[in-house]
Design an enzyme around this catalytic site. Sequence first.
Site, PDB file in Angstrom:
ATOM      1  N   ASP A  61       0.886  -1.164   0.000  1.00 39.12           N
ATOM      2  CA  ASP A  61       0.000   0.000   0.000  1.00 39.12           C
ATOM      3  C   ASP A  61       0.922   1.212   0.000  1.00 39.12           C
ATOM      4  OD1 ASP A  61      -1.594   2.195   0.598  1.00 39.12           O
ATOM      5  OD2 ASP A  61      -2.887   1.062   1.961  1.00 39.12           O
ATOM      6  N   ASN A  88       3.211   2.950 -10.512  1.00 38.04           N
ATOM      7  CA  ASN A  88       1.982   3.022 -11.301  1.00 38.04           C
ATOM      8  C   ASN A  88       0.742   3.325 -10.455  1.00 38.04           C
ATOM      9  OD1 ASN A  88       0.094   2.110 -13.658  1.00 38.04           O
ATOM     10  ND2 ASN A  88      -0.458   0.798 -11.933  1.00 38.04           N
ATOM     11  N   TYR A 164      -5.938  15.976  -8.900  1.00 38.01           N
ATOM     12  CA  TYR A 164      -5.313  14.925  -9.723  1.00 38.01           C
ATOM     13  C   TYR A 164      -4.272  15.511 -10.659  1.00 38.01           C
ATOM     14  CZ  TYR A 164      -4.715  11.079 -13.026  1.00 38.01           C
ATOM     15  OH  TYR A 164      -4.170  10.098 -13.833  1.00 38.01           O
ATOM     16  N   LYS A 168      -0.042  14.929 -10.696  1.00 39.10           N
ATOM     17  CA  LYS A 168       0.803  14.392 -11.768  1.00 39.10           C
ATOM     18  C   LYS A 168       1.913  15.395 -12.122  1.00 39.10           C
ATOM     19  CE  LYS A 168      -1.185  10.404 -12.091  1.00 39.10           C
ATOM     20  NZ  LYS A 168      -0.499   9.193 -11.609  1.00 39.10           N
ATOM     21  N   THR A 199     -10.122   2.195 -18.144  1.00 37.62           N
ATOM     22  CA  THR A 199      -9.861   1.425 -16.915  1.00 37.62           C
ATOM     23  C   THR A 199     -10.908   1.787 -15.873  1.00 37.62           C
ATOM     24  OG1 THR A 199      -8.459   3.112 -15.895  1.00 37.62           O
ATOM     25  CG2 THR A 199      -7.336   1.525 -17.330  1.00 37.62           C
TER      26      THR A 199
END
Length: 241
Positions: A61, A88, A164, A168, A199
């Site tokens: 985790d 990832n 988000y 990144k 996904t």
Amino acid sequence: MGDKRVALVTGANKGIGFEIAKQLGNRGVTVLVGARDEARGIAAVNRLKAQGIAAQFVLLDVKDQHTIDEAADSIAHRYGKLDILVNNAGIFLNEPLPSGNDVSTLKEVYETNVFGVFRMTKTMLPLLRKSDGGRIVNMSSSLGSLTLNSDPDFELATFIVLGYNSSKTGVNALTVFFANELRNTPIKVNSADPGYCATDMNGYSGPRSPEQGASVAVYLATLPDGGPTGGFFNEVGAVPW
Ligand SMILES: NC(=O)c1ccc[n+]([C@@H]2O[C@H](COP(=O)([O-])OP(=O)(O)OC[C@H]3O[C@@H](n4cnc5c(N)ncnc54)[C@H](OP(=O)(O)O)[C@@H]3O)[C@@H](O)[C@H]2O)c1
């Protein structure tokens, strides 16, 4: 130990991470399937093994330093090194416009997407230094590109997702700073942009497949010694920061 390359992929139980593990495994790399849930991780390992891939489950985790330390100990004991680390694992939270956010949302997404990558990289670095040519691949996104987000014509300009997207951007900063620290070593550190892939993360709305998304990460994970470091790439070439 020995010459065989060993790769650790976080969040490898599904989506793009699973495909990265599969594609690396198909190249003869031993893949350590990092997953935070044992049952999901073992199910993924069994799917890979059924395809003839050398795969092993590793409980990980990325928010939990204890699991990362245990994973590093177990990799050190069993393999004595790590050749490839693919950071990832990531989360996407549905967010309001930037001004409607609160700090807790940003903290939640940064905890996994940024601090998770930092924890993994820092903890696995001693094992990567034992490889002849360590490779670190950080899963980023074109949504993290400040250059693209500054362009009103950017095709994903409607995704004004502060947490988000900026997480990144933070991943890209980690790529640059670790690449700089490691520039005089064989270790290469790069960011990968998989493109918009179908996904769980996006309710399978992306036009690309996870297989397609995995390919740039696999390319960067298997770069030759003369390959780039400190860059940001999709499958076509460099992505602007
Ligand atoms: N899909 C896209 O279009 C796209 C585009 C650009 C970049 N990316 C990036 O590509 C990476 C993979 O995304 P995906 O689309 O394959 O998403 P996904 O199908 O939702 O898979 C995410 C993976 O990360 C794992 N994960 C989440 N939090 C974790 C934690 N704290 N510790 C360990 N594992 C954790 C998940 O585990 P569980 O199964 O246990 O939840 C899952 O295995 C992410 O970094 C994402 O930001 C995706």
